[in-house]
Design a protein around this motif. Sequence first.
Motif, PDB file in Angstrom:
ATOM      1  N   TYR A   1     -10.851  27.975  -2.323  1.00 23.65           N
ATOM      2  CA  TYR A   1     -11.915  27.393  -1.522  1.00 23.65           C
ATOM      3  C   TYR A   1     -12.448  26.132  -2.191  1.00 23.65           C
ATOM      4  O   TYR A   1     -12.617  26.149  -3.392  1.00 23.65           O
ATOM      5  N   PRO A   2     -12.725  25.033  -1.536  1.00 30.48           N
ATOM      6  CA  PRO A   2     -12.604  24.829  -0.078  1.00 30.48           C
ATOM      7  C   PRO A   2     -11.293  24.203   0.364  1.00 30.48           C
ATOM      8  O   PRO A   2     -11.228  23.683   1.473  1.00 30.48           O
ATOM      9  N   GLY A   3     -10.268  24.251  -0.460  1.00 34.23           N
ATOM     10  CA  GLY A   3      -8.981  23.703  -0.054  1.00 34.23           C
ATOM     11  C   GLY A   3      -8.844  22.208  -0.312  1.00 34.23           C
ATOM     12  O   GLY A   3      -9.681  21.604  -0.984  1.00 34.23           O
ATOM     13  N   ILE A   4      -7.759  21.640   0.197  1.00 30.89           N
ATOM     14  CA  ILE A   4      -7.485  20.203   0.018  1.00 30.89           C
ATOM     15  C   ILE A   4      -7.076  19.630   1.370  1.00 30.89           C
ATOM     16  O   ILE A   4      -6.330  20.254   2.109  1.00 30.89           O
ATOM     17  N   LYS A   5      -7.576  18.445   1.641  1.00 30.61           N
ATOM     18  CA  LYS A   5      -7.151  17.778   2.864  1.00 30.61           C
ATOM     19  C   LYS A   5      -6.830  16.318   2.573  1.00 30.61           C
ATOM     20  O   LYS A   5      -7.640  15.612   1.975  1.00 30.61           O
ATOM     21  N   PHE A   6      -5.637  15.888   2.986  1.00 33.89           N
ATOM     22  CA  PHE A   6      -5.262  14.477   2.875  1.00 33.89           C
ATOM     23  C   PHE A   6      -5.304  13.824   4.254  1.00 33.89           C
ATOM     24  O   PHE A   6      -5.002  14.475   5.253  1.00 33.89           O
ATOM     25  N   SER A   7      -5.669  12.568   4.289  1.00 32.55           N
ATOM     26  CA  SER A   7      -5.546  11.793   5.524  1.00 32.55           C
ATOM     27  C   SER A   7      -4.990  10.434   5.145  1.00 32.55           C
ATOM     28  O   SER A   7      -5.175   9.962   4.020  1.00 32.55           O
ATOM     29  N   TYR A   8      -4.331   9.837   6.118  1.00 38.72           N
ATOM     30  CA  TYR A   8      -3.764   8.508   5.880  1.00 38.72           C
ATOM     31  C   TYR A   8      -3.722   7.756   7.204  1.00 38.72           C
ATOM     32  O   TYR A   8      -3.505   8.353   8.263  1.00 38.72           O
ATOM     33  N   GLY A   9      -3.942   6.475   7.141  1.00 41.04           N
ATOM     34  CA  GLY A   9      -3.793   5.689   8.365  1.00 41.04           C
ATOM     35  C   GLY A   9      -4.304   4.268   8.213  1.00 41.04           C
ATOM     36  O   GLY A   9      -4.911   3.914   7.205  1.00 41.04           O
ATOM     37  N   PRO A  10      -4.042   3.455   9.248  1.00 40.86           N
ATOM     38  CA  PRO A  10      -4.545   2.078   9.239  1.00 40.86           C
ATOM     39  C   PRO A  10      -6.022   2.040   9.622  1.00 40.86           C
ATOM     40  O   PRO A  10      -6.501   2.939  10.316  1.00 40.86           O
ATOM     41  N   ASP A  11      -6.709   1.014   9.164  1.00 38.24           N
ATOM     42  CA  ASP A  11      -8.141   0.880   9.473  1.00 38.24           C
ATOM     43  C   ASP A  11      -8.527  -0.587   9.261  1.00 38.24           C
ATOM     44  O   ASP A  11      -7.686  -1.399   8.848  1.00 38.24           O
TER      45      ASP A  11
ATOM     46  N   PRO B   1       0.796  -1.225   0.000  1.00 43.55           N
ATOM     47  CA  PRO B   1       0.000   0.000   0.000  1.00 43.55           C
ATOM     48  C   PRO B   1       0.831   1.281   0.000  1.00 43.55           C
ATOM     49  O   PRO B   1       1.913   1.342   0.591  1.00 43.55           O
ATOM     50  N   VAL B   2       0.301   2.267  -0.681  1.00 40.59           N
ATOM     51  CA  VAL B   2       0.911   3.596  -0.731  1.00 40.59           C
ATOM     52  C   VAL B   2       0.770   4.235   0.651  1.00 40.59           C
ATOM     53  O   VAL B   2      -0.203   3.968   1.346  1.00 40.59           O
ATOM     54  N   TYR B   3       1.747   5.030   1.045  1.00 42.01           N
ATOM     55  CA  TYR B   3       1.564   5.746   2.311  1.00 42.01           C
ATOM     56  C   TYR B   3       2.011   7.195   2.226  1.00 42.01           C
ATOM     57  O   TYR B   3       2.734   7.592   1.313  1.00 42.01           O
ATOM     58  N   LEU B   4       1.539   7.938   3.235  1.00 46.49           N
ATOM     59  CA  LEU B   4       1.833   9.369   3.311  1.00 46.49           C
ATOM     60  C   LEU B   4       2.780   9.590   4.490  1.00 46.49           C
ATOM     61  O   LEU B   4       2.421   9.242   5.633  1.00 46.49           O
ATOM     62  N   PHE B   5       3.936  10.140   4.229  1.00 49.68           N
ATOM     63  CA  PHE B   5       4.950  10.486   5.238  1.00 49.68           C
ATOM     64  C   PHE B   5       5.529   9.307   6.007  1.00 49.68           C
ATOM     65  O   PHE B   5       6.728   9.091   6.006  1.00 49.68           O
ATOM     66  N   ASP B   6       4.678   8.561   6.744  1.00 51.11           N
ATOM     67  CA  ASP B   6       5.206   7.619   7.725  1.00 51.11           C
ATOM     68  C   ASP B   6       4.309   6.392   7.752  1.00 51.11           C
ATOM     69  O   ASP B   6       3.168   6.477   8.214  1.00 51.11           O
ATOM     70  N   GLU B   7       4.828   5.290   7.235  1.00 50.96           N
ATOM     71  CA  GLU B   7       4.020   4.081   7.062  1.00 50.96           C
ATOM     72  C   GLU B   7       3.405   3.616   8.381  1.00 50.96           C
ATOM     73  O   GLU B   7       4.104   3.459   9.383  1.00 50.96           O
ATOM     74  N   GLY B   8       2.097   3.418   8.371  1.00 45.76           N
ATOM     75  CA  GLY B   8       1.401   2.888   9.548  1.00 45.76           C
ATOM     76  C   GLY B   8       0.935   3.943  10.535  1.00 45.76           C
ATOM     77  O   GLY B   8       0.142   3.659  11.432  1.00 45.76           O
ATOM     78  N   SER B   9       1.422   5.178  10.396  1.00 48.52           N
ATOM     79  CA  SER B   9       0.977   6.256  11.286  1.00 48.52           C
ATOM     80  C   SER B   9      -0.361   6.807  10.839  1.00 48.52           C
ATOM     81  O   SER B   9      -0.815   6.526   9.736  1.00 48.52           O
ATOM     82  N   THR B  10      -0.951   7.615  11.669  1.00 49.21           N
ATOM     83  CA  THR B  10      -2.176   8.311  11.268  1.00 49.21           C
ATOM     84  C   THR B  10      -1.822   9.767  11.038  1.00 49.21           C
ATOM     85  O   THR B  10      -1.248  10.425  11.908  1.00 49.21           O
ATOM     86  N   ILE B  11      -2.133  10.230   9.831  1.00 43.17           N
ATOM     87  CA  ILE B  11      -1.666  11.554   9.400  1.00 43.17           C
ATOM     88  C   ILE B  11      -2.837  12.360   8.839  1.00 43.17           C
ATOM     89  O   ILE B  11      -3.647  11.837   8.068  1.00 43.17           O
ATOM     90  N   ASN B  12      -2.893  13.628   9.220  1.00 44.81           N
ATOM     91  CA  ASN B  12      -3.787  14.570   8.540  1.00 44.81           C
ATOM     92  C   ASN B  12      -2.916  15.658   7.961  1.00 44.81           C
ATOM     93  O   ASN B  12      -2.044  16.180   8.649  1.00 44.81           O
ATOM     94  N   TRP B  13      -3.161  15.981   6.709  1.00 43.62           N
ATOM     95  CA  TRP B  13      -2.267  16.942   6.046  1.00 43.62           C
ATOM     96  C   TRP B  13      -3.098  17.895   5.190  1.00 43.62           C
ATOM     97  O   TRP B  13      -3.845  17.450   4.310  1.00 43.62           O
ATOM     98  N   ILE B  14      -2.954  19.171   5.466  1.00 36.66           N
ATOM     99  CA  ILE B  14      -3.591  20.183   4.616  1.00 36.66           C
ATOM    100  C   ILE B  14      -2.455  20.879   3.875  1.00 36.66           C
ATOM    101  O   ILE B  14      -1.768  21.717   4.445  1.00 36.66           O
ATOM    102  N   PRO B  15      -2.218  20.457   2.625  1.00 37.10           N
ATOM    103  CA  PRO B  15      -0.999  20.900   1.944  1.00 37.10           C
ATOM    104  C   PRO B  15      -1.096  22.285   1.319  1.00 37.10           C
ATOM    105  O   PRO B  15      -0.357  22.599   0.404  1.00 37.10           O
ATOM    106  N   CYS B  16      -2.011  23.105   1.801  1.00 37.53           N
ATOM    107  CA  CYS B  16      -2.200  24.410   1.168  1.00 37.53           C
ATOM    108  C   CYS B  16      -1.286  25.447   1.785  1.00 37.53           C
ATOM    109  O   CYS B  16      -1.734  26.415   2.411  1.00 37.53           O
ATOM    110  N   GLY B  17      -0.009  25.228   1.649  1.00 37.63           N
ATOM    111  CA  GLY B  17       0.959  26.191   2.175  1.00 37.63           C
ATOM    112  C   GLY B  17       1.532  26.989   1.039  1.00 37.63           C
ATOM    113  O   GLY B  17       0.825  27.415   0.127  1.00 37.63           O
ATOM    114  N   ARG B  18       2.855  27.124   1.024  1.00 38.36           N
ATOM    115  CA  ARG B  18       3.484  27.954  -0.005  1.00 38.36           C
ATOM    116  C   ARG B  18       3.631  27.224  -1.326  1.00 38.36           C
ATOM    117  O   ARG B  18       3.806  27.849  -2.363  1.00 38.36           O
TER     118      ARG B  18
END
Length: 355
Positions: A256-266, A233-250
């Motif tokens: 509007y309404p922006g972008i939100k990524f989440s990743y985690g086990p389930d 499986p593909v992962y975001l940042f850290d395999e197996g962790s639970t991550i919320n990421w709003i990449p709307c920085g620089r």
Amino acid sequence: QVSCAVEQPIVIGLAADSGCGKSTFMRRLTSVFGGAAEPPKGGNPDSNTLISDTTTVICLDDYHSLDRTGRKEKGVTALDPKANDFDLMYEQVKAIKEGKAIEKPIYNHVTGLLDPAELIQPPKIFVIEGLHPMYDERVRELLDFSIYLDISNEVKFAWKIQRDMAERGHSLESIKASIEARKPDFDAFIDPQKQYADAVIEVLPTQLIPDDNEGKVLRVKLIMKEGIKFFNPVYLFDEGSTINWIPCGRKLTCSYPGIKFSYGPDTYFGQEVSVLEMDGQFDRLDELIYVESHLSNLSTKFYGEVTQQMLKHADFPGSNNGTGLFQTIVGLKIRDLYEQIIAERAGVPAEAAKV
Ligand code: ADP
Ligand code: G6P
């Protein structure tokens, strides 16, 4: 010798209700394998089959045992297993998997009749797409990988309206009625297949806009089963962790309404899965490279391949959101799976079997 690939195809199942993006997904998949798929040359112009250098995609509607009139007379929908010939489907998928050509029937979507059969040669990758690729246990056992496109009712409705009203001139009432009429059979025969899928792409209304009912902005989940051979499986940042990421920085333009990524086990139907989720949409597709650089296990062959594929097909539906992104990623994972299976069969390192 890697050439045994030609003799023994790998078989992929893609399940979804009709109008849920299967053909769009197939176009993304065959593109990852390096060539557009075309209808068979010189055959029945109403054939549902698509063939590229590596891949043959057949539509399981071709195994309808009852034609349109037959279904009407018996009062069954195309979703009902009684309207489909699973014995023939099993025999023919098995034959292809053994490297044998088949004479596959054609369901003619224009006339609603069964047309004379067409000859299908075993390809390297054989995709069966349609309503029931994982319904019959025997067929399911033949699949090397399976995908279910799970479009929530709200979104399905929005897409159907868009297509059937705008392109086919149906009324809102008739679209509502046809969705309602299909729903009991959909729930009984199609939806339960998702528990067997190795990957599920689930498409939901956004949570970024309160009470959104337009169905334009989407929240899309890529649910990936753990423990599948040749599928990491593909992962975001850290395999197996639970991550919320709003990449709307620089680095990423987000209106509007922006972008939100989440990743985690389930867990999904009692099985361990990893889930990657994207809510919202991209303003600028070229900036996707920034998101891509934070994802791991993408099975790309070079840095930026996901972004390149998305830009190449920017005109396909869903290219600015998680549907296009996750379809592209699943396409890359299937290419990787294919190469690893072939390498294993040939007893060589995966590098030697690359397409
Ligand atoms: P299928 O092959 O399952 O019948 P298609 O790929 O032909 O589905 O898509 C049917 C319609 O659904 C498209 O014409 C489009 O209007 C809509 N659609 C499909 N995928 C998406 C998507 N990712 N985003 C928005 N609309 C989509
Ligand atoms: C195909 C599609 C079904 C659709 C059917 C039309 O088989 O896959 O989703 O319902 O055609 O059926 P009808 O009985 O309306 O001709």
